[in-house]
Enzyme design. Structure first.
Site, PDB file in Angstrom:
ATOM      1  N   ASP A  41       0.890  -1.130   0.030  1.00 12.70           N
ATOM      2  CA  ASP A  41      -0.062  -0.165   0.102  1.00 12.70           C
ATOM      3  C   ASP A  41       1.030   1.282  -0.126  1.00 12.70           C
ATOM      4  O   ASP A  41       1.386   1.639   1.004  1.00 12.70           O
ATOM      5  CB  ASP A  41      -0.939  -0.028   1.370  1.00 12.70           C
ATOM      6  CG  ASP A  41      -1.735   1.222   1.247  1.00 12.70           C
ATOM      7  OD1 ASP A  41      -2.555   1.758   0.247  1.00 12.70           O
ATOM      8  OD2 ASP A  41      -1.973   1.732   2.626  1.00 12.70           O
ATOM      9  N   ASP A  67      -2.748   0.618   7.146  1.00  4.47           N
ATOM     10  CA  ASP A  67      -1.606   0.660   6.062  1.00  4.47           C
ATOM     11  C   ASP A  67      -1.275  -1.077   5.779  1.00  4.47           C
ATOM     12  O   ASP A  67      -1.141  -1.429   4.725  1.00  4.47           O
ATOM     13  CB  ASP A  67      -0.601   1.438   6.322  1.00  4.47           C
ATOM     14  CG  ASP A  67      -0.684   2.805   6.315  1.00  4.47           C
ATOM     15  OD1 ASP A  67      -1.514   3.118   5.320  1.00  4.47           O
ATOM     16  OD2 ASP A  67      -0.260   3.479   7.081  1.00  4.47           O
ATOM     17  N   GLU A  78      -1.276  -1.401  -4.532  1.00  2.00           N
ATOM     18  CA  GLU A  78      -2.677  -0.720  -4.815  1.00  2.00           C
ATOM     19  C   GLU A  78      -2.384   0.398  -5.890  1.00  2.00           C
ATOM     20  O   GLU A  78      -1.527   1.073  -5.876  1.00  2.00           O
ATOM     21  CB  GLU A  78      -3.101  -0.063  -3.684  1.00  2.00           C
ATOM     22  CG  GLU A  78      -4.577   0.644  -3.642  1.00  2.00           C
ATOM     23  CD  GLU A  78      -5.025   1.274  -2.322  1.00  2.00           C
ATOM     24  OE1 GLU A  78      -5.204   2.285  -2.207  1.00  2.00           O
ATOM     25  OE2 GLU A  78      -4.848   0.339  -1.383  1.00  2.00           O
TER      26      GLU A  78
END
Length: 159
Positions: A7, A139, A67
Site C-alpha cells: 500500500d 496501512d 494498490e
C-alpha cells in the site's frame, strides 16, 4: 507461493506478506515503512526503495501486488504518491518479480464483497480471513488485502 502486497505512500507505506498453499491463504508478516517528515523527497524515496529491497531479499516473493493510484483534487499529494510507486516499482523491476496492481474498489470487493467498503471493514476482514490476532494498522491491512486480491486474481498461475 509467497505474495508481497504493498500500500504505497510517501509517509507510511504498508506491506504484507502472505503465502498460498493448497488454496489456503496464510499470514506471514506485515509492517509499515515510515519516512522522516523533515527528510528531503530524495531521501524518503531512497529509504522506501531500500526497505522494499530488504523485504524482497528477506521473503523472496513470487509475486508483488500494489494498490493503484487514484488522482485526487490535491495534485501535489498525487504526484508524490506516484513518485513513491515509481521508486517501489523500480526495485520490483530490478528483481524481475511478477507484478500486478489493483484499484482500491477491486481490492475492497475481493476482501469485503463490496467495492465501497470502509477501511475498518477491510481491516476486520483481513484479520478474520488470515487469522491475525495482533493489532495491525490500516496501512498493513490494505497491503495484505492487496496481496489477497492478487492471490484470487486469475492472472497469477500457481505452478
Amino acid at each position: 507461493m509467497i505474495i508481497l502486497g504493498i500500500d504505497p505512500s510517501l509517509v507510511s507505506t504498508g506491506w504484507g506478506v502472505i503465502s498460498i498453499s493448497d488454496s489456503m491463504v496464510n499470514y506471514i508478516d506485515s509492517g509499515v515503512i515510515k519516512t522522516v517528515s523533515k527528510d528531503s523527497l530524495v531521501l524518503k524515496l531512497g529509504n522506501i526503495s531500500l526497505m522494499i529491497e530488504k523485504l524482497i531479499t528477506r521473503f523472496n516473493p513470487f509475486h508483488v501486488a500494489m494498490e493503484e493510484v487514484f488522482i485526487n483534487k490535491n495534485y501535489s499529494s498525487s504526484v508524490t504518491l506516484i513518485q513513491a510507486r515509481g521508486a517501489i516499482m523500480s526495485v520490483i523491476g530490478r528483481y524481475n518479480i511478477d507484478f500486478s496492481e489493483y484499484a482500491p474498489n477491486k481490492i475492497k470487493k475481493a476482501i469485503v464483497g463490496a467495492g465501497k467498503a470502509e477501511k475498518h471493514q477491510v481491516q476486520q476482514m483481513v484479520k478474520l480471513l488470515m487469522h491475525i490476532k495482533k493489532a495491525i494498522s490500516k496501512d498493513e491491512s490494505d497491503a495484505l488485502a492487496t496481496a489477497y486480491t492478487a492471490s484470487v486474481n486469475q492472472q497469477i498461475k500457481i505452478i
